[in-house]
Design a protein around this motif. Sequence first.
Motif, short mmCIF file in Angstrom:
data_model
loop_
_atom_site.label_atom_id
_atom_site.label_comp_id
_atom_site.label_asym_id
_atom_site.label_seq_id
_atom_site.Cartn_x
_atom_site.Cartn_y
_atom_site.Cartn_z
N LYS A 1 -2.99 8.25 8.14
CA LYS A 1 -1.72 7.66 8.74
C LYS A 1 -1.17 8.41 9.96
CE LYS A 1 1.56 6.95 5.94
NZ LYS A 1 2.57 6.95 4.74
N THR A 2 -1.60 9.75 9.98
CA THR A 2 -1.13 10.29 11.24
C THR A 2 -1.76 10.02 12.73
OG1 THR A 2 -0.44 12.37 9.92
CG2 THR A 2 -0.66 12.71 12.61
N SER A 3 -3.22 9.84 12.53
CA SER A 3 -3.85 9.49 13.59
C SER A 3 -3.64 7.99 14.10
CB SER A 3 -5.59 9.53 13.01
OG SER A 3 -5.82 8.62 12.09
N LYS A 4 -3.19 7.07 12.97
CA LYS A 4 -2.82 5.56 13.43
C LYS A 4 -1.62 5.78 14.07
CE LYS A 4 -5.39 3.41 9.67
NZ LYS A 4 -5.33 2.65 8.59
N ARG A 5 -0.84 6.54 13.54
CA ARG A 5 0.68 6.60 14.59
C ARG A 5 0.55 7.10 15.68
NH1 ARG A 5 4.42 9.31 9.67
NH2 ARG A 5 4.43 7.53 8.36
N ASN A 6 -0.33 8.07 16.00
CA ASN A 6 -0.43 8.59 17.53
C ASN A 6 -1.28 7.61 18.32
OD1 ASN A 6 0.58 11.00 16.76
ND2 ASN A 6 -1.34 11.78 16.12
N LEU B 1 5.10 -14.09 10.67
CA LEU B 1 3.82 -13.81 9.80
C LEU B 1 3.76 -12.57 8.71
CD1 LEU B 1 1.43 -14.52 13.05
CD2 LEU B 1 1.65 -15.95 10.91
N ARG B 2 4.65 -11.35 9.54
CA ARG B 2 4.55 -10.21 8.53
C ARG B 2 5.19 -10.50 7.42
NH1 ARG B 2 8.22 -6.62 8.10
NH2 ARG B 2 9.31 -7.05 9.75
N LYS B 3 6.54 -11.12 7.46
CA LYS B 3 7.08 -11.41 6.36
C LYS B 3 6.75 -12.42 5.41
CE LYS B 3 11.58 -10.24 8.97
NZ LYS B 3 12.55 -10.69 9.56
N GLN B 4 6.15 -13.39 6.12
CA GLN B 4 5.29 -14.64 5.33
C GLN B 4 4.52 -13.82 4.28
OE1 GLN B 4 3.59 -17.47 7.72
NE2 GLN B 4 5.62 -18.44 8.11
N ASN B 5 3.75 -12.64 4.99
CA ASN B 5 2.63 -12.09 3.93
C ASN B 5 3.23 -10.80 3.24
OD1 ASN B 5 -0.22 -13.27 4.66
ND2 ASN B 5 1.04 -13.40 6.58
N ASP B 6 4.45 -10.83 2.97
CA ASP B 6 5.09 -9.85 2.12
C ASP B 6 4.67 -8.39 2.55
OD1 ASP B 6 6.62 -11.46 0.72
OD2 ASP B 6 4.53 -11.84 -0.59
N MET B 7 4.81 -8.06 4.05
CA MET B 7 3.98 -6.81 4.51
C MET B 7 5.24 -6.00 5.07
SD MET B 7 0.37 -8.01 6.36
CE MET B 7 0.04 -6.32 6.70
N THR B 8 5.27 -4.74 5.02
CA THR B 8 6.34 -3.78 5.76
C THR B 8 5.39 -3.95 7.22
OG1 THR B 8 5.13 -1.84 5.02
CG2 THR B 8 6.88 -2.83 3.63
N GLN B 9 6.65 -2.99 8.16
CA GLN B 9 5.95 -2.91 9.44
C GLN B 9 4.96 -1.70 9.32
OE1 GLN B 9 9.39 -2.02 11.62
NE2 GLN B 9 9.81 -3.89 12.19
N GLN B 10 5.21 -0.80 8.55
CA GLN B 10 4.36 0.29 8.18
C GLN B 10 2.79 -0.10 7.91
OE1 GLN B 10 4.54 3.56 9.01
NE2 GLN B 10 2.33 3.72 8.39
N GLU B 11 2.86 -1.14 6.79
CA GLU B 11 1.48 -1.90 6.33
C GLU B 11 0.67 -2.46 7.46
OE1 GLU B 11 2.92 -2.32 1.62
OE2 GLU B 11 3.19 -4.04 3.14
N LEU B 12 1.50 -3.42 8.31
CA LEU B 12 0.92 -4.06 9.41
C LEU B 12 0.39 -2.96 10.43
CD1 LEU B 12 0.25 -6.63 10.70
CD2 LEU B 12 2.70 -6.60 11.91
N ALA B 13 1.17 -2.07 10.62
CA ALA B 13 0.59 -0.87 11.33
C ALA B 13 -0.62 -0.26 11.21
CB ALA B 13 1.61 0.14 11.63
N GLU B 14 -0.79 -0.08 10.02
CA GLU B 14 -2.02 0.42 9.39
C GLU B 14 -3.13 -0.46 9.34
OE1 GLU B 14 -1.26 1.83 5.40
OE2 GLU B 14 -0.20 3.39 6.06
N GLU B 15 -2.83 -1.60 9.32
CA GLU B 15 -3.76 -2.80 9.22
C GLU B 15 -4.40 -2.82 11.04
OE1 GLU B 15 -5.51 -4.80 7.30
OE2 GLU B 15 -4.24 -4.25 5.66
N LEU B 16 -3.23 -2.69 11.76
CA LEU B 16 -3.72 -2.69 13.30
C LEU B 16 -4.42 -1.30 13.90
CD1 LEU B 16 -0.98 -5.21 14.27
CD2 LEU B 16 -3.45 -5.60 13.66
N ALA B 17 -4.14 -0.33 13.03
CA ALA B 17 -4.36 0.99 13.45
C ALA B 17 -3.44 1.53 14.66
CB ALA B 17 -5.72 1.14 13.90
#
Length: 203
Positions: free
Chosen positions: A197-202, A15-31
């Motif tokens: 970005k830092t708060s989402k990564r944590n 799904l991520r690749k179909q929507n041309d998203m990187t893992q980082q971009e998907l991570a930001e969407e999902l927090a």
Amino acid sequence: MKELKEIIGNNISLLRKQNDMTQQELAEELAYSDKSISKWERGEASPDIEVLVKISELFQISIDSLLSENTLDEQQISDKKKQGQIKANKIIITCLSISAIWLIATVLFITGKFFNNKLNWPIFIWAIPLSCVLLLIFNCIWGKKTLICFIVSLIVWSLISCFHLQFLLNTGYNIWYIYFLGIPLQVAAILWHILIKTSKRNK
């Protein structure tokens, strides 16, 4: 038969690749962090039910499809076409909206010349930050969150430039030092972006 974690991971990756998203971009969407996305896609861990709901809403699929093997492969071609059409429509709507701003600016420019015999060319300067604001709105609705900091920077510096040029035209006084205001605003925008970005990564 594949384990459920591996099936979910493969589906998330697809799904991520179909929507041309990187893992980082998907991570930001999902927090979440990009490391979590990587673990899910490798089948080393699986997201909880709340995250599965977010993923299903983000990619507009059912949770059953997310948990089922080969279901997404069968829908890949049609879904990719739909996503491509939706993406194209979003770009067209954004461009048309920004074009409307420049059309209004052109009408005001011609009207000013016709009635006042003045060339109100600063109108076009003010159209730049207005276009950036509109771009920011559309980007927040359906764009990539990673571009927000860049667009905010454009708004800050274009607004300062507008005030500088307008004041220079009206008074003849060059307040070039107004650009110093942009430095703390730019730093604040960058720090805010890093903080988010830092708060989402944590998580």
